[in-house]
Motif scaffolding. Sequence first.
Motif, PDB file in Angstrom:
ATOM      1  N   LYS A  17       8.921  -8.319  -4.887  1.00  0.00           N
ATOM      2  CA  LYS A  17       7.536  -8.151  -5.344  1.00  0.00           C
ATOM      3  C   LYS A  17       7.048  -6.729  -5.100  1.00  0.00           C
ATOM      4  O   LYS A  17       6.094  -6.274  -5.727  1.00  0.00           O
ATOM      5  CB  LYS A  17       6.626  -9.142  -4.629  1.00  0.00           C
ATOM      6  N   TRP A  18       7.696  -6.038  -4.170  1.00  0.00           N
ATOM      7  CA  TRP A  18       7.321  -4.666  -3.839  1.00  0.00           C
ATOM      8  C   TRP A  18       8.329  -3.659  -4.394  1.00  0.00           C
ATOM      9  O   TRP A  18       8.342  -2.496  -3.983  1.00  0.00           O
ATOM     10  CB  TRP A  18       7.195  -4.516  -2.327  1.00  0.00           C
ATOM     11  N   GLY A  19       9.147  -4.121  -5.312  1.00  0.00           N
ATOM     12  CA  GLY A  19      10.101  -3.231  -5.964  1.00  0.00           C
ATOM     13  C   GLY A  19      11.304  -2.891  -5.112  1.00  0.00           C
ATOM     14  O   GLY A  19      11.990  -1.898  -5.374  1.00  0.00           O
ATOM     15  N   ILE A  20      11.585  -3.710  -4.097  1.00  0.00           N
ATOM     16  CA  ILE A  20      12.713  -3.448  -3.203  1.00  0.00           C
ATOM     17  C   ILE A  20      13.903  -4.296  -3.626  1.00  0.00           C
ATOM     18  O   ILE A  20      13.846  -5.530  -3.616  1.00  0.00           O
ATOM     19  CB  ILE A  20      12.339  -3.746  -1.743  1.00  0.00           C
ATOM     20  N   ASP A  21      14.989  -3.649  -4.027  1.00  0.00           N
ATOM     21  CA  ASP A  21      16.223  -4.319  -4.440  1.00  0.00           C
ATOM     22  C   ASP A  21      17.078  -4.519  -3.183  1.00  0.00           C
ATOM     23  O   ASP A  21      17.739  -3.593  -2.712  1.00  0.00           O
ATOM     24  CB  ASP A  21      16.963  -3.473  -5.476  1.00  0.00           C
ATOM     25  N   PRO A 356       8.330  -0.690   1.799  1.00  0.00           N
ATOM     26  CA  PRO A 356       7.911  -0.029   0.544  1.00  0.00           C
ATOM     27  C   PRO A 356       7.386   1.382   0.821  1.00  0.00           C
ATOM     28  O   PRO A 356       6.196   1.673   0.676  1.00  0.00           O
ATOM     29  CB  PRO A 356       6.821  -0.964   0.009  1.00  0.00           C
ATOM     30  N   ASN A 357       8.268   2.251   1.207  1.00  0.00           N
ATOM     31  CA  ASN A 357       7.879   3.568   1.695  1.00  0.00           C
ATOM     32  C   ASN A 357       7.135   4.398   0.649  1.00  0.00           C
ATOM     33  O   ASN A 357       6.141   5.061   0.965  1.00  0.00           O
ATOM     34  CB  ASN A 357       9.120   4.324   2.187  1.00  0.00           C
ATOM     35  N   ASP A 358       7.603   4.368  -0.595  1.00  0.00           N
ATOM     36  CA  ASP A 358       6.946   5.167  -1.628  1.00  0.00           C
ATOM     37  C   ASP A 358       5.505   4.716  -1.832  1.00  0.00           C
ATOM     38  O   ASP A 358       4.595   5.552  -1.991  1.00  0.00           O
ATOM     39  CB  ASP A 358       7.718   5.066  -2.948  1.00  0.00           C
TER      40      ASP A 358
END
Length: 418
Positions: A17-21, A356-358
């Motif tokens: 959901k946070w764009g983390i693969d 989600p560092n970015d």
Amino acid sequence: MANIKEQYETAKQAYSKWGIDVDSVLETLKRVPISIHCWQGDDIGGFEVNRGELSGGIDVTGDYPGKATTPEELRMDLEKALSLIPGKHRVNLHAIYAETNGEVVERDELEPKHFEKWVQWAKENRLGLDFNPTLFSHEKAADGLTLSHPNPEIRKYWINHCIQSRKIGEYFGSELGTPCLTNIWIPDGYKDIPSDRLTPRKRLKDSLDKIFAVEVNEDHNIDAIESKLFGIGSESYVVGSHEFYYGYALRNDKLCLIDTGHFHPTETVSNKISSMLLYSDQLALHVSRPVRWDSDHVVTLDDELREIALEIVRNGALDHVKIGLDFFDASINRVAAWTIGTRNMIKALLYALLTPNDYLMQLQDEGNFTDRLALIEEFKTYPFGAVWDYYCEQMDVPVKESWLEDVKTYEKEVLSKR
């Protein structure tokens, strides 16, 4: 185990959901080696024929049974620990772990041949090796001075030892196909306030210049220098301070190695990483856990370890920071100490990769500190553990605390019989 797989799939959905693969994260993690220090296994004793007492502001406390007393025992213990740690890693040696077949060999006369068995073992186990000259626990370092010693003959001895060490590092890199990090740390300093801080540093600079004037193949050997704030017997002044070594490293294109226990208790290494990477393409770490002082406790998954990992990951520096460990505890099972500390370093990197560092950096730039703080705190209880368990299973090492039973069996069958 189906349950581990199911929990992993659930965790993947939460992170996606946070764009983390998450699958991609695990592939990245597999490629990050940790340099595991051999000296946890024998309390920094080494195998010199004429070895003396541990000195140089270093102290190992405890007398837990089962300490390695031979190179074969130490390698056996390392193999056991490595079998419990996911990933492919490195082993870090000190010069005192040379094997000289019972012959007294002075440290300034050590050669690659004295480490042939270590290299053969590393090849068999597909490991890289790193190296350190040993400038402590020696009669020529009894007064706590080595490369900055006022006696030129003593300086020459240690200069030659460091030159030989770099040649040994070059040999490691050439034989194993992966460059060896050869790191110089010295104990030099004074217990009380010195009347001259500059001259010892001039002598140290001159010694380093002579050491590095001898060319070795940089494809095989990487030079690093390690600072320290104070030590036992050098409470008031250390010649090789952080400022000294960082300046020397920048001017001479060497790696600056920072040890997490080598600074003032209110300083954090995590806060230094981004600044140093602005000016240095690479730096090296010795990750330890200071308790009130540079006490080298076994690394735990504490806030500072997570923050170190976050700084490395969110700044895209996994290929720029060489991560090694440096702790020694003789009050607990030594194989367990390696396992706990190394698994925690890897866990910290995984935690950082699953953040989600970015997006968090974007929130900071937008001044949205409410959302930023809320998400940082919420991610502390995201299903990180499910991903870790799956990673361990995929890497064919024990899941959760089950590795402890392996260590207990090894202690009963091997360590207790020493």
